[in-house]
Design a protein around this motif. Structure first.
Motif, PDB file in Angstrom:
ATOM      1  N   UNK A   1      38.727  27.545  33.366  1.00 27.56           N
ATOM      2  CA  UNK A   1      37.586  29.069  34.587  1.00 27.56           C
ATOM      3  C   UNK A   1      37.179  27.656  35.259  1.00 27.56           C
ATOM      4  N   UNK A   2      36.444  28.716  36.963  1.00 27.35           N
ATOM      5  CA  UNK A   2      35.574  27.916  37.645  1.00 27.35           C
ATOM      6  C   UNK A   2      35.012  28.863  38.761  1.00 27.35           C
ATOM      7  N   UNK A   3      34.332  28.595  39.432  1.00 29.51           N
ATOM      8  CA  UNK A   3      33.714  29.895  40.399  1.00 29.51           C
ATOM      9  C   UNK A   3      33.792  28.885  41.643  1.00 29.51           C
ATOM     10  N   UNK A   4      34.136  30.047  42.395  1.00 27.34           N
ATOM     11  CA  UNK A   4      34.973  29.400  44.277  1.00 27.34           C
ATOM     12  C   UNK A   4      33.388  29.057  44.687  1.00 27.34           C
ATOM     13  N   UNK A   5      32.825  28.542  45.663  1.00 30.02           N
ATOM     14  CA  UNK A   5      32.285  27.856  46.118  1.00 30.02           C
ATOM     15  C   UNK A   5      31.485  29.901  47.285  1.00 30.02           C
TER      16      UNK A   5
ATOM     17  N   UNK B   1      34.328  34.608  35.368  1.00 34.30           N
ATOM     18  CA  UNK B   1      34.742  35.171  33.998  1.00 34.30           C
ATOM     19  C   UNK B   1      35.674  36.653  34.478  1.00 34.30           C
ATOM     20  N   UNK B   2      35.744  36.782  35.937  1.00 36.25           N
ATOM     21  CA  UNK B   2      36.310  37.986  35.868  1.00 36.25           C
ATOM     22  C   UNK B   2      36.192  39.379  35.197  1.00 36.25           C
ATOM     23  N   UNK B   3      35.173  39.226  35.452  1.00 39.93           N
ATOM     24  CA  UNK B   3      34.512  40.613  34.130  1.00 39.93           C
ATOM     25  C   UNK B   3      34.921  40.565  32.907  1.00 39.93           C
ATOM     26  N   UNK B   4      34.933  39.130  32.249  1.00 44.04           N
ATOM     27  CA  UNK B   4      35.773  39.223  31.008  1.00 44.04           C
ATOM     28  C   UNK B   4      36.594  39.399  30.646  1.00 44.04           C
ATOM     29  N   UNK B   5      37.721  39.414  31.237  1.00 42.22           N
ATOM     30  CA  UNK B   5      39.051  39.532  31.324  1.00 42.22           C
ATOM     31  C   UNK B   5      39.601  37.670  31.581  1.00 42.22           C
ATOM     32  N   UNK B   6      38.897  37.002  32.284  1.00 39.97           N
ATOM     33  CA  UNK B   6      38.901  35.252  31.750  1.00 39.97           C
ATOM     34  C   UNK B   6      38.747  34.770  30.711  1.00 39.97           C
ATOM     35  N   UNK B   7      37.412  35.396  30.241  1.00 35.56           N
ATOM     36  CA  UNK B   7      36.617  34.552  29.668  1.00 35.56           C
ATOM     37  C   UNK B   7      37.899  35.236  28.177  1.00 35.56           C
ATOM     38  N   UNK B   8      38.585  35.852  28.369  1.00 42.45           N
ATOM     39  CA  UNK B   8      39.045  36.319  26.931  1.00 42.45           C
ATOM     40  C   UNK B   8      40.301  35.992  26.586  1.00 42.45           C
TER      41      UNK B   8
ATOM     42  N   UNK C   1      34.211  25.911  33.757  1.00 40.58           N
ATOM     43  CA  UNK C   1      33.884  25.972  32.553  1.00 40.58           C
ATOM     44  C   UNK C   1      35.774  25.382  31.434  1.00 40.58           C
ATOM     45  N   UNK C   2      35.479  25.175  30.070  1.00 39.74           N
ATOM     46  CA  UNK C   2      36.673  24.132  29.972  1.00 39.74           C
ATOM     47  C   UNK C   2      36.937  24.440  28.751  1.00 39.74           C
ATOM     48  N   UNK C   3      37.964  25.354  28.765  1.00 42.22           N
ATOM     49  CA  UNK C   3      38.501  25.976  26.707  1.00 42.22           C
ATOM     50  C   UNK C   3      39.827  25.081  26.357  1.00 42.22           C
ATOM     51  N   UNK C   4      39.251  23.644  25.527  1.00 43.19           N
ATOM     52  CA  UNK C   4      39.927  22.853  25.373  1.00 43.19           C
ATOM     53  C   UNK C   4      40.970  23.378  23.887  1.00 43.19           C
ATOM     54  N   UNK C   5      41.952  23.205  24.014  1.00 37.05           N
ATOM     55  CA  UNK C   5      43.057  23.596  22.987  1.00 37.05           C
ATOM     56  C   UNK C   5      42.455  22.547  21.166  1.00 37.05           C
TER      57      UNK C   5
ATOM     58  N   UNK D   1      48.629  18.133  20.563  1.00 36.16           N
ATOM     59  CA  UNK D   1      49.868  18.141  21.430  1.00 36.16           C
ATOM     60  C   UNK D   1      49.327  19.404  22.454  1.00 36.16           C
ATOM     61  N   UNK D   2      48.552  19.724  23.799  1.00 35.53           N
ATOM     62  CA  UNK D   2      48.353  20.893  23.887  1.00 35.53           C
ATOM     63  C   UNK D   2      49.776  21.120  25.542  1.00 35.53           C
ATOM     64  N   UNK D   3      50.264  22.513  25.026  1.00 36.23           N
ATOM     65  CA  UNK D   3      51.546  23.068  25.359  1.00 36.23           C
ATOM     66  C   UNK D   3      51.456  23.052  27.433  1.00 36.23           C
ATOM     67  N   UNK D   4      50.339  22.439  27.392  1.00 40.80           N
ATOM     68  CA  UNK D   4      49.882  23.104  29.355  1.00 40.80           C
ATOM     69  C   UNK D   4      48.436  23.064  29.965  1.00 40.80           C
ATOM     70  N   UNK D   5      48.651  23.308  30.870  1.00 39.58           N
ATOM     71  CA  UNK D   5      47.237  23.746  31.652  1.00 39.58           C
ATOM     72  C   UNK D   5      47.140  24.385  31.974  1.00 39.58           C
ATOM     73  N   UNK D   6      46.291  25.670  31.973  1.00 41.65           N
ATOM     74  CA  UNK D   6      46.025  26.742  32.955  1.00 41.65           C
ATOM     75  C   UNK D   6      45.026  27.033  33.595  1.00 41.65           C
ATOM     76  N   UNK D   7      44.663  26.794  34.978  1.00 44.32           N
ATOM     77  CA  UNK D   7      43.612  26.984  36.004  1.00 44.32           C
ATOM     78  C   UNK D   7      44.028  28.493  35.585  1.00 44.32           C
ATOM     79  N   UNK D   8      42.250  29.001  36.376  1.00 44.05           N
ATOM     80  CA  UNK D   8      42.764  30.279  36.305  1.00 44.05           C
ATOM     81  C   UNK D   8      41.488  30.675  37.916  1.00 44.05           C
ATOM     82  N   UNK D   9      41.905  31.138  38.802  1.00 41.61           N
ATOM     83  CA  UNK D   9      41.297  31.660  39.839  1.00 41.61           C
ATOM     84  C   UNK D   9      40.737  32.808  40.419  1.00 41.61           C
ATOM     85  N   UNK D  10      39.859  33.343  40.264  1.00 43.19           N
ATOM     86  CA  UNK D  10      39.012  34.376  40.067  1.00 43.19           C
ATOM     87  C   UNK D  10      39.163  35.421  41.975  1.00 43.19           C
ATOM     88  N   UNK D  11      38.949  36.547  41.538  1.00 45.89           N
ATOM     89  CA  UNK D  11      39.068  37.673  43.066  1.00 45.89           C
ATOM     90  C   UNK D  11      37.547  36.683  44.037  1.00 45.89           C
TER      91      UNK D  11
END
Length: 263
Positions: A62-66, A41-48, A17-21, A25-35
């Motif tokens: 955000x992404x789903x590991x295999x 979604x990490x229980x909704x925390x990663x979405x928020x 899932x891509x959340x585009x600013x 000019x974007x300040x940077x890129x953040x990749x989220x790695x779940x448990x």
């Protein structure tokens, strides 16, 4: 938010899932790695968190590991090596798509693939939530109730021998290959963390019953360029909406500081 598929370097299809600013000019890129038993979604925390960061001028992936969520694969086929391939694929695409600088926010077991890959990735900032730093003390010779129940109980180990997998939390089926990898990698994530100079923030609940708060606190103290935030009274994964919001707020604030201050 846009959801797309991406093919990892070994052919596994990953959902992200891509959340585009909306910033010019974007300040940077953040990749989220779940448990290990979670998804993107990490229980909704990663979405928020992603929504907050996008509002602050970051592009977020955000992404789903295999073997998780809607990515290809099964939980029994999940391996540390496979998650390292997934993370590398996602980060390479994120840099191509959005550019640098890039940060990773890794929750719990997501810290394992992140830290083992850290020296090979273009990461300029690192946030770890309740990170698994020592596989031996978390899974092989577990010191805390969750690990003892899921990985050291004689019935669990018997199930692993008979069926080839461990039912973690009664649902996620961790295969024997991943369990053997835990023996192989041991404290390697911790060693990678301690030898890295990437600026880092560790956020951890001091009542965590799954992943050691003490290991994370001591590692943060021993490492340069590392901030540590205690979520007082919190179990693993931040166990109330208030504590979740605290972890999100301190993460957004820290990343904002690292990538150019408040907007």
């Amino acid at each position: 938010m846009d959801e797309i598929c991406l093919t990892a370097t070994d052919g596994v299809r990953l959902r992200l899932a891509l959340h585009v600013s909306s910033a010019s000019v974007a300040r940077g890129t953040v990749v989220q790695a779940h448990g290990i038993t979670a998804d993107m979604d990490e229980g909704g925390m990663f979405v928020r968190l992603a929504e907050r960061l996008a509002a602050e001028g970051f592009n977020v992936v955000r992404f789903d590991y295999r073997g998780h969520g809607r990515s290809d694969g099964t939980s029994r086929g999940v391996t540390v090596a496979g998650e390292m391939i997934d993370l590398g694929t996602i980060i390479e695409d994120a840099v191509t798509r959005f550019g640098e600088p890039l940060a990773v926010v890794a929750a719990s077991f997501g810290a394992v693939s992140t830290l083992l890959s850290l020296s090979r990735l273009p990461v300029r900032g690192l946030v770890l939530w309740n990170p698994v730093l020592d596989l031996t003390r978390t899974f092989i010779e577990p010191e805390l109730p969750w690990g003892i129940e899921n990985f050291a109980d004689t019935r669990q180990l018997g199930h692993l021998r008979e069926h080839g997998y461990l039912p973690v939390d009664g649902g996620f089926e961790l295969g024997w290959v991943a369990f053997e990898e835990f023996h192989t990698y041991g404290a390697a994530p911790l060693e990678s963390f301690l030898t890295s100079s990437v600026p880092a923030l560790v956020v951890h609940g001091d009542q965590d019953q799954a992943v050691s708060y003490d290991i994370a606190r001591d590692a943060a103290k021993a490492r340069p360029s590392c901030d540590f935030h205690t979520v007082a009274g919190s179990d693993h994964g931040f166990d109330s909406r208030e504590r979740e919001d605290e972890a999100i707020a301190v993460t957004v604030r820290w990343l904002g500081h690292q990538f150019g201050g408040a907007r």
